[in-house]
Design a protein around this motif. Sequence first.
Motif, PDB file in Angstrom:
ATOM      1  N   ARG A   7       0.839  -1.206   0.000  1.00 47.66           N
ATOM      2  CA  ARG A   7       0.000   0.000   0.000  1.00 47.66           C
ATOM      3  C   ARG A   7       0.871   1.252   0.000  1.00 47.66           C
ATOM      4  NH1 ARG A   7      -2.694   3.524   3.364  1.00 47.66           N
ATOM      5  NH2 ARG A   7      -1.844   2.704   5.285  1.00 47.66           N
ATOM      6  N   GLN A   8       1.926   1.259   0.806  1.00 48.70           N
ATOM      7  CA  GLN A   8       2.817   2.416   0.866  1.00 48.70           C
ATOM      8  C   GLN A   8       3.586   2.562  -0.439  1.00 48.70           C
ATOM      9  OE1 GLN A   8       2.385   4.453   3.236  1.00 48.70           O
ATOM     10  NE2 GLN A   8       1.047   3.022   4.285  1.00 48.70           N
ATOM     11  N   ARG A   9       3.964   1.447  -1.044  1.00 49.45           N
ATOM     12  CA  ARG A   9       4.699   1.507  -2.313  1.00 49.45           C
ATOM     13  C   ARG A   9       3.829   2.119  -3.404  1.00 49.45           C
ATOM     14  NH1 ARG A   9       7.406   3.045  -5.625  1.00 49.45           N
ATOM     15  NH2 ARG A   9       8.655   1.879  -7.066  1.00 49.45           N
ATOM     16  N   GLN A  10       2.527   1.865  -3.332  1.00 46.21           N
ATOM     17  CA  GLN A  10       1.609   2.435  -4.318  1.00 46.21           C
ATOM     18  C   GLN A  10       1.541   3.959  -4.203  1.00 46.21           C
ATOM     19  OE1 GLN A  10      -1.970   0.262  -3.531  1.00 46.21           O
ATOM     20  NE2 GLN A  10      -1.319  -1.494  -4.746  1.00 46.21           N
ATOM     21  N   MET A  11       1.855   4.503  -3.028  1.00 44.95           N
ATOM     22  CA  MET A  11       1.863   5.951  -2.854  1.00 44.95           C
ATOM     23  C   MET A  11       2.972   6.593  -3.672  1.00 44.95           C
ATOM     24  SD  MET A  11       1.146   6.537   1.167  1.00 44.95           S
ATOM     25  CE  MET A  11       1.364   8.286   0.932  1.00 44.95           C
ATOM     26  N   GLU A  19      11.800  12.834  -3.092  1.00 45.05           N
ATOM     27  CA  GLU A  19      12.078  12.831  -1.662  1.00 45.05           C
ATOM     28  C   GLU A  19      10.801  13.006  -0.837  1.00 45.05           C
ATOM     29  OE1 GLU A  19      14.492  15.803   1.256  1.00 45.05           O
ATOM     30  OE2 GLU A  19      15.564  15.134  -0.525  1.00 45.05           O
ATOM     31  N   ALA A  20       9.948  13.941  -1.209  1.00 42.08           N
ATOM     32  CA  ALA A  20       8.721  14.198  -0.446  1.00 42.08           C
ATOM     33  C   ALA A  20       7.789  12.987  -0.452  1.00 42.08           C
ATOM     34  CB  ALA A  20       8.001  15.423  -1.006  1.00 42.08           C
ATOM     35  N   GLU A  21       7.694  12.291  -1.584  1.00 42.76           N
ATOM     36  CA  GLU A  21       6.861  11.086  -1.662  1.00 42.76           C
ATOM     37  C   GLU A  21       7.398  10.001  -0.735  1.00 42.76           C
ATOM     38  OE1 GLU A  21       5.057  10.338  -5.976  1.00 42.76           O
ATOM     39  OE2 GLU A  21       7.250  10.457  -5.957  1.00 42.76           O
ATOM     40  N   LEU A  22       8.691   9.821  -0.753  1.00 45.90           N
ATOM     41  CA  LEU A  22       9.317   8.813   0.089  1.00 45.90           C
ATOM     42  C   LEU A  22       9.073   9.119   1.565  1.00 45.90           C
ATOM     43  CD1 LEU A  22      11.223   6.349   0.378  1.00 45.90           C
ATOM     44  CD2 LEU A  22      13.100   7.989   0.458  1.00 45.90           C
ATOM     45  N   ILE A  23       9.284  10.354   1.960  1.00 47.09           N
ATOM     46  CA  ILE A  23       9.100  10.740   3.356  1.00 47.09           C
ATOM     47  C   ILE A  23       7.651  10.537   3.780  1.00 47.09           C
ATOM     48  CG2 ILE A  23       9.135  12.702   4.956  1.00 47.09           C
ATOM     49  CD1 ILE A  23      11.634  13.691   3.322  1.00 47.09           C
ATOM     50  N   GLU A  24       6.708  10.929   2.931  1.00 44.18           N
ATOM     51  CA  GLU A  24       5.289  10.774   3.262  1.00 44.18           C
ATOM     52  C   GLU A  24       4.916   9.298   3.417  1.00 44.18           C
ATOM     53  OE1 GLU A  24       0.943  11.668   1.285  1.00 44.18           O
ATOM     54  OE2 GLU A  24       2.636  12.911   0.684  1.00 44.18           O
ATOM     55  N   ALA A  25       5.387   8.460   2.509  1.00 50.76           N
ATOM     56  CA  ALA A  25       5.096   7.032   2.590  1.00 50.76           C
ATOM     57  C   ALA A  25       5.715   6.413   3.845  1.00 50.76           C
ATOM     58  CB  ALA A  25       5.604   6.319   1.341  1.00 50.76           C
ATOM     59  N   VAL A  46      16.697  15.037  14.676  1.00 51.21           N
ATOM     60  CA  VAL A  46      18.132  14.814  14.854  1.00 51.21           C
ATOM     61  C   VAL A  46      18.838  14.549  13.519  1.00 51.21           C
ATOM     62  CG1 VAL A  46      19.836  13.228  15.858  1.00 51.21           C
ATOM     63  CG2 VAL A  46      17.897  14.009  17.232  1.00 51.21           C
ATOM     64  N   MET A  47      18.233  13.708  12.680  1.00 51.60           N
ATOM     65  CA  MET A  47      18.895  13.242  11.461  1.00 51.60           C
ATOM     66  C   MET A  47      18.479  14.019  10.217  1.00 51.60           C
ATOM     67  SD  MET A  47      18.108   9.233  12.239  1.00 51.60           S
ATOM     68  CE  MET A  47      19.136   8.441  11.038  1.00 51.60           C
ATOM     69  N   GLY A  48      17.348  14.682  10.289  1.00 49.59           N
ATOM     70  CA  GLY A  48      16.751  15.282   9.100  1.00 49.59           C
ATOM     71  C   GLY A  48      15.723  14.306   8.547  1.00 49.59           C
ATOM     72  N   ARG A  49      14.692  14.840   7.897  1.00 51.17           N
ATOM     73  CA  ARG A  49      13.584  13.997   7.449  1.00 51.17           C
ATOM     74  C   ARG A  49      14.011  12.942   6.425  1.00 51.17           C
ATOM     75  NH1 ARG A  49       8.336  15.239   8.310  1.00 51.17           N
ATOM     76  NH2 ARG A  49       7.709  14.884   6.150  1.00 51.17           N
ATOM     77  N   TYR A  50      14.863  13.309   5.492  1.00 43.75           N
ATOM     78  CA  TYR A  50      15.254  12.353   4.456  1.00 43.75           C
ATOM     79  C   TYR A  50      16.095  11.216   5.036  1.00 43.75           C
ATOM     80  CZ  TYR A  50      16.824  10.347   0.096  1.00 43.75           C
ATOM     81  OH  TYR A  50      17.088   9.476  -0.924  1.00 43.75           O
ATOM     82  N   GLU A  51      17.092  11.551   5.833  1.00 46.05           N
ATOM     83  CA  GLU A  51      17.935  10.505   6.423  1.00 46.05           C
ATOM     84  C   GLU A  51      17.122   9.622   7.358  1.00 46.05           C
ATOM     85  OE1 GLU A  51      22.267   9.856   8.578  1.00 46.05           O
ATOM     86  OE2 GLU A  51      21.615  11.881   8.101  1.00 46.05           O
ATOM     87  N   ALA A  52      16.182  10.214   8.101  1.00 46.00           N
ATOM     88  CA  ALA A  52      15.300   9.420   8.967  1.00 46.00           C
ATOM     89  C   ALA A  52      14.455   8.470   8.126  1.00 46.00           C
ATOM     90  CB  ALA A  52      14.417  10.343   9.802  1.00 46.00           C
TER      91      ALA A  52
END
Length: 107
Positions: A7-11, A19-25, A46-52
């Motif tokens: 389901r998340q992969r379909q997002m 990057e924004a799609e990945l973070i949201e999923a 601490v890590m930043g949204r993308y690294e997290a």
Amino acid sequence: LHKEYRRQRQMCIRDSPHEAELIEAVEMLTGSLGISSHAWRQACSVMGRYEAAVAVCVISAKSRKGKVRSAGGLLRAMIERHLDGTLALDRTLYGLASDLSTDRTYH
């Protein structure tokens, strides 16, 4: 968990999501992995949204193979490693394939 992953992969509409799609999923995936919203927010802070998000993707991949006892515990350990400068997600990503083929369990 596998249904949730699909389901998340379909997002992520593209094979290479922005990057924004990945973070949201990933943000939506954290609960199904057993990662608390507090741990997710702390990782983002601490890590930043993308690294997290990348860290949670690693946890998800290892979890799907039964290699994680506590996804939240592993994320918190990654946060600590980030803080002390020893987290190397690039090496983790390169080594993920071989890590998944071993019988190790991550905390």
